[in-house]
Design an enzyme around this catalytic site. Structure first.
Site, mmCIF file in Angstrom:
data_model
loop_
_atom_site.group_PDB
_atom_site.id
_atom_site.type_symbol
_atom_site.label_atom_id
_atom_site.label_comp_id
_atom_site.label_asym_id
_atom_site.label_seq_id
_atom_site.Cartn_x
_atom_site.Cartn_y
_atom_site.Cartn_z
ATOM 1 N N GLY A 54 0.864 -1.185 0.000
ATOM 2 C CA GLY A 54 0.000 0.000 0.000
ATOM 3 C C GLY A 54 0.896 1.229 0.000
ATOM 4 N N ALA A 55 0.610 2.141 -0.928
ATOM 5 C CA ALA A 55 1.501 3.286 -1.123
ATOM 6 C C ALA A 55 1.764 4.076 0.173
ATOM 7 C CB ALA A 55 0.932 4.203 -2.214
ATOM 8 N N ARG A 87 11.565 -0.802 -3.919
ATOM 9 C CA ARG A 87 10.464 -0.873 -4.890
ATOM 10 C C ARG A 87 10.522 0.398 -5.718
ATOM 11 N NH1 ARG A 87 4.825 -3.034 -2.838
ATOM 12 N NH2 ARG A 87 4.554 -3.100 -5.084
ATOM 13 N N GLN A 198 -6.863 -9.771 -2.677
ATOM 14 C CA GLN A 198 -6.706 -8.822 -1.576
ATOM 15 C C GLN A 198 -8.028 -8.584 -0.837
ATOM 16 O OE1 GLN A 198 -5.689 -8.268 -4.732
ATOM 17 N NE2 GLN A 198 -3.753 -7.157 -4.796
ATOM 18 N N ASP A 239 -5.464 3.868 -7.548
ATOM 19 C CA ASP A 239 -4.019 4.042 -7.532
ATOM 20 C C ASP A 239 -3.613 5.363 -8.153
ATOM 21 O OD1 ASP A 239 -4.607 0.971 -7.694
ATOM 22 O OD2 ASP A 239 -2.638 1.215 -6.774
ATOM 23 N N ASN A 249 -7.654 1.663 -11.092
ATOM 24 C CA ASN A 249 -7.713 0.892 -9.852
ATOM 25 C C ASN A 249 -7.561 -0.586 -10.213
ATOM 26 O OD1 ASN A 249 -8.054 0.712 -6.980
ATOM 27 N ND2 ASN A 249 -10.140 -0.029 -7.304
#
Lengths: 358, 358
Positions: A54-55, A87, A198, A239, A249
């Protein structure tokens, strides 16, 4: 949000600032295990093997990684370089490292340690405040539905845009937690979200731990539920948001948006303002990552005896394709839920909340 | 169609009429094993444990079950009763048994055995001819696309409406096999079709054995592929067609139809005329079966060491819902492919092919 009844964040410093505790998300939903990161190397490892994902959480972990490096006496530049390499495409990772560097670089060596821990904590607290604000604005939408119908409000979500992807609250799930905590009766339809599941794993686990009523469904089922009036609204994350309100997304989001539109079900997208890409005129320009075929052909789960194993579900030798995201055009989106409020999914709508971008 | 290079039917009598050979479909796609049914009990077991599945194949197996009962000297009534009890809701099962009974009941006891084997073979041959006719009409649609673009025609299908569900050819896959055998360049996108994964397992296996180029995708991916021009047409099957052209099919079909409509991709439904329910004015009246939650929470697959195991993919205790079918409204269907030709998905369209229903 709660885990085993206790308020929990996805990352938190130890009181003596000797480490930072995370949840090993690679083990969820089958095992709930905490890990304490004590070194720069621990933090880099946690990001690269996706113990954190998750960002926002990746950014927070990188910030604590810099703080841990200061504990160890590692220089700022090599510390940032190590973390940046974990990453390389994660935007929040680069952002958090740039922010840490901007704060620490001007300081004398002996001042950096305390400043690093303070800045990492600030990054986390700001993320929590942002998500909480999204939650407040989105909860009002859920409450409005609750006032117009008997029984629980049925919210459908896709993938995991919950607190596990942030420091707390989440984005798409923040309105759900805020409404639930305020006593609004609700129930969540959780898309399992193949190929990485997820939804079935992380979203279901989160909601269950916090006590939110929910039901897991296959990704195929949402349209049928909408046809039969069993979904009151959809809330998903994103996203990347284009300046015209198109949203990228997790793959499959577009199909749910089509079904919502076809059945008059409101379809909202929750997002932090910083994820709006003002340079993109439309979602058509967003590149879609093609991920490994094994994510499609193989699934991990728990056997009856409690072992976590990976099984192949396709015939040996049948190829698979795995586009990771899709783009939902703004015309299918009822509104964008941001930390500043809810706006139409359009350039004008976004500018009404972010006038500084005019 | 071919298995290991050899033309194969899903059910075939032994030359000496001492038994009928089937494929144990519960073992696919991980094991290809044939079984020979030698008794009425074998046939009943094969139907009830779903070693055979798909309406036409269930009917054919029941017919051979009656023939096997005649070999054993079992009376017609108890034989039919035993077979009818295996899957009480299967329409083709009741139909095949009624047909066998109508042929055999008037005959003397010593004439029934030969007549039973002949009638079972006739039922199979008629099913093959019906599917082959669907294939011919549908192949023309694929060929028409091929004549207008370079490269292979990309066909998307959902679930398994292939030869494994019938005696040979299948319904939705019949046009694909017919076009492929005629040399039309094509490629099939195979929806994995959660929760039971009939696409990832059966459709992929069928296509691979027959040599048809294909790629497995998660059910979430089709919309994105259509947005990017990577699907030329969709062909799916149907369990039940209403008189207005609405179709009930595997859960998730509706979402693909929406995406096809949104992107101008033709969406065809292949069906044998006998599955049209002329008594249903619209698909809204079709009851949707809710199946076991375990089909959602658990998935079977093969481990690296070759064992076939079932794993749970959700957190322990998270509930799941499992509607098995959805209804695609006729407005989203480009045409119905039947054994008599292709018609619009409407009452008038169906009547144009089945004027005897006026």
């Amino acid at each position: 949000m709660n885990v085993n009844g206790l308020p929990t964040r996805t990352i938190a410093p130890l009181p003596d600032l000797s480490g930072a505790t995370i949840i090993d998300q690679t083990r969820l939903p089958f095992r709930y295990e905490s890990l304490t990161l004590r070194t720069l190397a621990d933090a880099a490892e946690a990001i690269s093997v996706m113990q954190v994902r998750g960002a926002p959480l990746i950014g927070a972990t990188a910030a604590y990684g810099v703080a841990l490096a200061m504990n160890e006496g590692v220089d700022l530049d090599p510390a940032c370089a190590t973390l940046a390499a974990t990453r390389p495409t994660a935007v929040n990772l680069a952002w958090a490292l740039a922010r840490m560097r901007a704060v620490l670089a001007p300081l004398a060596a002996d001042e950096r340690r305390a400043a690093a821990w303070a800045e990492a904590a600030a990054i986390c607290d700001e993320d929590v405040a942002l998500c909480q604000a999204i939650g407040g604005h989105g909860a009002a939408l859920i409450r409005a539905v609750a006032e117009q119908k008997p029984g629980p409000v049925n919210v459908l979500t896709h993938c995991n845009a919950g607190w596990l992807a942030t420091v707390d609250w989440g984005t798409a799930l923040a309105p759900i937690y805020a409404a639930f905590d305020a006593g609004v009766p609700l129930h969540v339809w959780v898309d399992e979200t193949r190929p990485r599941n997820q939804g079935a794993s992380l979203t279901a686990w989160e909601l269950k731990q916090h006590g939110v009523p929910h039901t897991v469904i296959v990704d195929n089922a949402g349209g049928h539920l909408m046809q039969h009036g069993r979904v009151d609204l959809c809330i998903v994350g994103t996203d990347r948001t284009a300046a015209n309100g198109d949203v990228a997304n997790k793959i499959g989001t577009y199909l749910k948006a089509l079904a919502a539109f076809d059945n008059g079900v409101p379809f909202y997208v929750a997002l932090p303002g910083p994820t709006i890409d003002w340079s993109l005129d439309s979602g058509r320009a967003i590149p879609i990552e093609e991920r490994r075929a094994e994510e499609v052909t193989c699934i991990a789960g728990e056997t009856e005896s409690g072992a976590v194993v990976t099984v192949r579900v396709t015939p040996a030798g049948s190829p698979a394709a795995n586009p990771a995201f899709d783009v939902t055009p703004a015309r299918l989106v009822s509104g964008l839920i941001t930390e500043r409020g809810v706006c139409p999914a359009s350039h004008e709508g976004l500018l009404s909340l972010y006038p500084e971008r005019r």
